[in-house]
Design a protein around this motif. Structure first.
Motif, PDB file in Angstrom:
ATOM      1  N   VAL A  56       1.734 -11.767   6.561  1.00 12.38           N
ATOM      2  CA  VAL A  56       2.213 -10.496   6.005  1.00 12.38           C
ATOM      3  C   VAL A  56       3.063 -10.614   4.750  1.00 12.38           C
ATOM      4  O   VAL A  56       3.375  -9.593   4.128  1.00 12.38           O
ATOM      5  CB  VAL A  56       2.991  -9.665   7.057  1.00 12.38           C
ATOM      6  CG1 VAL A  56       2.142  -9.400   8.287  1.00 12.38           C
ATOM      7  CG2 VAL A  56       4.307 -10.315   7.436  1.00 12.38           C
ATOM      8  N   TYR A  57       3.452 -11.821   4.352  1.00 16.99           N
ATOM      9  CA  TYR A  57       4.429 -11.917   3.258  1.00 16.99           C
ATOM     10  C   TYR A  57       3.938 -11.292   1.961  1.00 16.99           C
ATOM     11  O   TYR A  57       4.729 -10.766   1.186  1.00 16.99           O
ATOM     12  CB  TYR A  57       4.915 -13.349   3.049  1.00 16.99           C
ATOM     13  CG  TYR A  57       3.979 -14.242   2.281  1.00 16.99           C
ATOM     14  CD1 TYR A  57       4.041 -14.327   0.904  1.00 16.99           C
ATOM     15  CD2 TYR A  57       3.015 -14.994   2.951  1.00 16.99           C
ATOM     16  CE1 TYR A  57       3.169 -15.148   0.202  1.00 16.99           C
ATOM     17  CE2 TYR A  57       2.149 -15.810   2.264  1.00 16.99           C
ATOM     18  CZ  TYR A  57       2.227 -15.885   0.888  1.00 16.99           C
ATOM     19  OH  TYR A  57       1.356 -16.680   0.202  1.00 16.99           O
ATOM     20  N   GLN A  58       2.621 -11.307   1.715  1.00 13.87           N
ATOM     21  CA  GLN A  58       2.117 -10.700   0.473  1.00 13.87           C
ATOM     22  C   GLN A  58       2.369  -9.192   0.468  1.00 13.87           C
ATOM     23  O   GLN A  58       2.696  -8.619  -0.564  1.00 13.87           O
ATOM     24  CB  GLN A  58       0.608 -10.928   0.302  1.00 13.87           C
ATOM     25  CG  GLN A  58       0.181 -12.364   0.331  1.00 13.87           C
ATOM     26  CD  GLN A  58      -0.286 -12.797   1.717  1.00 13.87           C
ATOM     27  OE1 GLN A  58       0.224 -12.375   2.737  1.00 13.87           O
ATOM     28  NE2 GLN A  58      -1.276 -13.656   1.744  1.00 13.87           N
ATOM     29  N   TYR A  59       2.226  -8.560   1.623  1.00 16.89           N
ATOM     30  CA  TYR A  59       2.482  -7.129   1.719  1.00 16.89           C
ATOM     31  C   TYR A  59       3.976  -6.839   1.599  1.00 16.89           C
ATOM     32  O   TYR A  59       4.375  -5.861   0.982  1.00 16.89           O
ATOM     33  CB  TYR A  59       1.927  -6.565   3.026  1.00 16.89           C
ATOM     34  CG  TYR A  59       0.431  -6.659   3.107  1.00 16.89           C
ATOM     35  CD1 TYR A  59      -0.372  -5.759   2.416  1.00 16.89           C
ATOM     36  CD2 TYR A  59      -0.184  -7.660   3.838  1.00 16.89           C
ATOM     37  CE1 TYR A  59      -1.754  -5.843   2.473  1.00 16.89           C
ATOM     38  CE2 TYR A  59      -1.564  -7.761   3.906  1.00 16.89           C
ATOM     39  CZ  TYR A  59      -2.341  -6.853   3.216  1.00 16.89           C
ATOM     40  OH  TYR A  59      -3.706  -6.937   3.264  1.00 16.89           O
ATOM     41  N   VAL A  60       4.794  -7.687   2.198  1.00 18.88           N
ATOM     42  CA  VAL A  60       6.252  -7.541   2.068  1.00 18.88           C
ATOM     43  C   VAL A  60       6.637  -7.625   0.596  1.00 18.88           C
ATOM     44  O   VAL A  60       7.382  -6.782   0.089  1.00 18.88           O
ATOM     45  CB  VAL A  60       6.992  -8.619   2.902  1.00 18.88           C
ATOM     46  CG1 VAL A  60       8.484  -8.615   2.577  1.00 18.88           C
ATOM     47  CG2 VAL A  60       6.774  -8.403   4.388  1.00 18.88           C
ATOM     48  N   PHE A  61       6.127  -8.618  -0.099  1.00 16.50           N
ATOM     49  CA  PHE A  61       6.435  -8.805  -1.509  1.00 16.50           C
ATOM     50  C   PHE A  61       5.993  -7.584  -2.324  1.00 16.50           C
ATOM     51  O   PHE A  61       6.740  -7.080  -3.166  1.00 16.50           O
ATOM     52  CB  PHE A  61       5.740 -10.069  -2.019  1.00 16.50           C
ATOM     53  CG  PHE A  61       6.140 -10.467  -3.402  1.00 16.50           C
ATOM     54  CD1 PHE A  61       7.332 -11.132  -3.642  1.00 16.50           C
ATOM     55  CD2 PHE A  61       5.325 -10.175  -4.491  1.00 16.50           C
ATOM     56  CE1 PHE A  61       7.708 -11.499  -4.926  1.00 16.50           C
ATOM     57  CE2 PHE A  61       5.688 -10.530  -5.774  1.00 16.50           C
ATOM     58  CZ  PHE A  61       6.890 -11.196  -5.990  1.00 16.50           C
ATOM     59  N   ALA A  62       4.788  -7.087  -2.059  1.00 15.33           N
ATOM     60  CA  ALA A  62       4.284  -5.919  -2.796  1.00 15.33           C
ATOM     61  C   ALA A  62       5.144  -4.690  -2.539  1.00 15.33           C
ATOM     62  O   ALA A  62       5.531  -3.980  -3.477  1.00 15.33           O
ATOM     63  CB  ALA A  62       2.831  -5.652  -2.407  1.00 15.33           C
ATOM     64  N   LEU A  63       5.459  -4.426  -1.280  1.00 15.80           N
ATOM     65  CA  LEU A  63       6.287  -3.270  -0.951  1.00 15.80           C
ATOM     66  C   LEU A  63       7.687  -3.404  -1.539  1.00 15.80           C
ATOM     67  O   LEU A  63       8.247  -2.433  -2.048  1.00 15.80           O
ATOM     68  CB  LEU A  63       6.371  -3.092   0.562  1.00 15.80           C
ATOM     69  CG  LEU A  63       5.110  -2.565   1.236  1.00 15.80           C
ATOM     70  CD1 LEU A  63       5.191  -2.755   2.744  1.00 15.80           C
ATOM     71  CD2 LEU A  63       4.872  -1.107   0.883  1.00 15.80           C
ATOM     72  N   ALA A  64       8.255  -4.601  -1.484  1.00  6.24           N
ATOM     73  CA  ALA A  64       9.601  -4.829  -2.008  1.00  6.24           C
ATOM     74  C   ALA A  64       9.676  -4.563  -3.505  1.00  6.24           C
ATOM     75  O   ALA A  64      10.717  -4.189  -4.030  1.00  6.24           O
ATOM     76  CB  ALA A  64      10.049  -6.255  -1.705  1.00  6.24           C
ATOM     77  N   HIS A  65       8.555  -4.740  -4.194  1.00  8.22           N
ATOM     78  CA  HIS A  65       8.514  -4.536  -5.635  1.00  8.22           C
ATOM     79  C   HIS A  65       7.917  -3.191  -6.038  1.00  8.22           C
ATOM     80  O   HIS A  65       7.537  -2.990  -7.183  1.00  8.22           O
ATOM     81  CB  HIS A  65       7.750  -5.683  -6.305  1.00  8.22           C
ATOM     82  CG  HIS A  65       8.556  -6.936  -6.344  1.00  8.22           C
ATOM     83  ND1 HIS A  65       8.594  -7.832  -5.313  1.00  8.22           N
ATOM     84  CD2 HIS A  65       9.407  -7.411  -7.286  1.00  8.22           C
ATOM     85  CE1 HIS A  65       9.406  -8.811  -5.617  1.00  8.22           C
ATOM     86  NE2 HIS A  65       9.922  -8.588  -6.804  1.00  8.22           N
ATOM     87  N   GLY A  66       7.814  -2.272  -5.082  1.00  5.95           N
ATOM     88  CA  GLY A  66       7.399  -0.918  -5.412  1.00  5.95           C
ATOM     89  C   GLY A  66       5.912  -0.685  -5.500  1.00  5.95           C
ATOM     90  O   GLY A  66       5.488   0.402  -5.905  1.00  5.95           O
ATOM     91  N   CYS A  67       5.112  -1.659  -5.113  1.00  2.00           N
ATOM     92  CA  CYS A  67       3.659  -1.490  -5.224  1.00  2.00           C
ATOM     93  C   CYS A  67       3.100  -0.501  -4.217  1.00  2.00           C
ATOM     94  O   CYS A  67       1.973  -0.070  -4.353  1.00  2.00           O
ATOM     95  CB  CYS A  67       2.954  -2.839  -5.067  1.00  2.00           C
ATOM     96  SG  CYS A  67       3.335  -3.973  -6.411  1.00  2.00           S
ATOM     97  N   GLY A  68       3.881  -0.125  -3.209  1.00  2.00           N
ATOM     98  CA  GLY A  68       3.393   0.831  -2.221  1.00  2.00           C
ATOM     99  C   GLY A  68       3.787   2.268  -2.510  1.00  2.00           C
ATOM    100  O   GLY A  68       3.524   3.151  -1.711  1.00  2.00           O
ATOM    101  N   LYS A  69       4.440   2.510  -3.670  1.00  2.00           N
ATOM    102  CA  LYS A  69       4.828   3.892  -3.985  1.00  2.00           C
ATOM    103  C   LYS A  69       3.605   4.794  -4.043  1.00  2.00           C
ATOM    104  O   LYS A  69       3.634   5.926  -3.610  1.00  2.00           O
ATOM    105  CB  LYS A  69       5.608   3.946  -5.293  1.00  2.00           C
ATOM    106  CG  LYS A  69       6.996   3.371  -5.172  1.00  2.00           C
ATOM    107  CD  LYS A  69       7.770   3.562  -6.452  1.00  2.00           C
ATOM    108  CE  LYS A  69       9.015   2.759  -6.506  1.00  2.00           C
ATOM    109  NZ  LYS A  69      10.109   3.185  -5.731  1.00  2.00           N
ATOM    110  N   GLU A  70       2.563   4.272  -4.613  1.00  5.00           N
ATOM    111  CA  GLU A  70       1.264   4.918  -4.501  1.00  5.00           C
ATOM    112  C   GLU A  70       0.609   4.295  -3.278  1.00  5.00           C
ATOM    113  O   GLU A  70       1.009   3.243  -2.807  1.00  5.00           O
ATOM    114  CB  GLU A  70       0.427   4.665  -5.764  1.00  5.00           C
ATOM    115  CG  GLU A  70       1.077   5.155  -7.037  1.00  5.00           C
ATOM    116  CD  GLU A  70       1.304   6.655  -7.048  1.00  5.00           C
ATOM    117  OE1 GLU A  70       0.438   7.395  -6.540  1.00  5.00           O
ATOM    118  OE2 GLU A  70       2.358   7.085  -7.552  1.00  5.00           O
ATOM    119  N   LEU A  71      -0.426   4.899  -2.777  1.00  5.15           N
ATOM    120  CA  LEU A  71      -1.069   4.370  -1.581  1.00  5.15           C
ATOM    121  C   LEU A  71      -1.752   3.040  -1.881  1.00  5.15           C
ATOM    122  O   LEU A  71      -2.322   2.852  -2.952  1.00  5.15           O
ATOM    123  CB  LEU A  71      -2.085   5.379  -1.053  1.00  5.15           C
ATOM    124  CG  LEU A  71      -1.505   6.741  -0.671  1.00  5.15           C
ATOM    125  CD1 LEU A  71      -2.633   7.675  -0.228  1.00  5.15           C
ATOM    126  CD2 LEU A  71      -0.456   6.625   0.410  1.00  5.15           C
TER     127      LEU A  71
END
Length: 114
Positions: A56-71
């Motif tokens: 899961v670390y790739q998703y954690v990294f993406a979310l931590a850097h705002g990549c999940g603001k959009e879907l």
């Protein structure tokens, strides 16, 4: 960079596969429990499974850097911003997790030694 909340949604056991491939009396993951919450930032949270972190670390990294603001993935996977539903890589007893960015800023907890 934001912190990411990791909530264990469920632990599972694929009885059919466990019967064919697993050791005798295999149970669902003994390391994680439904309802456990971890907060991640730059590193794996204390007490979090190493193998689950690898998954899961790739998703954690993406979310931590705002990549999940959009879907994620052009909106064809999760319908909530700043959220990912992931599982660990144990094929016999996967653990399902909800990852979500929170408003708290991550801080590097590093003290150089010399």
């Amino acid at each position: 960079m934001k912190k990411v909340k990791i909530t264990i949604l469920k632990t599972t056991l694929d009885a059919e596969l466990a019967k064919e491939y697993g050791v005798k009396d295999l149970t669902a993951c003994p390391m994680m429990e439904k309802g456990q919450v971890f907060y991640a930032d730059y590193a794996k949270p204390d007490g979090f499974c190493d193998e689950a972190w690898k998954a899961v670390y790739q998703y954690v990294f993406a979310l931590a850097h705002g990549c999940g603001k959009e879907l994620f993935y052009y909106g064809d996977w999760i319908d909530k911003p700043n959220v990912a539903i992931c599982s660990c890589n144990d094929g016999l007893r996967p653990v399902i997790m909800k990852l979500e960015a929170v408003d708290e800023e991550a801080k590097i907890n590093y003290t150089p030694t010399r």
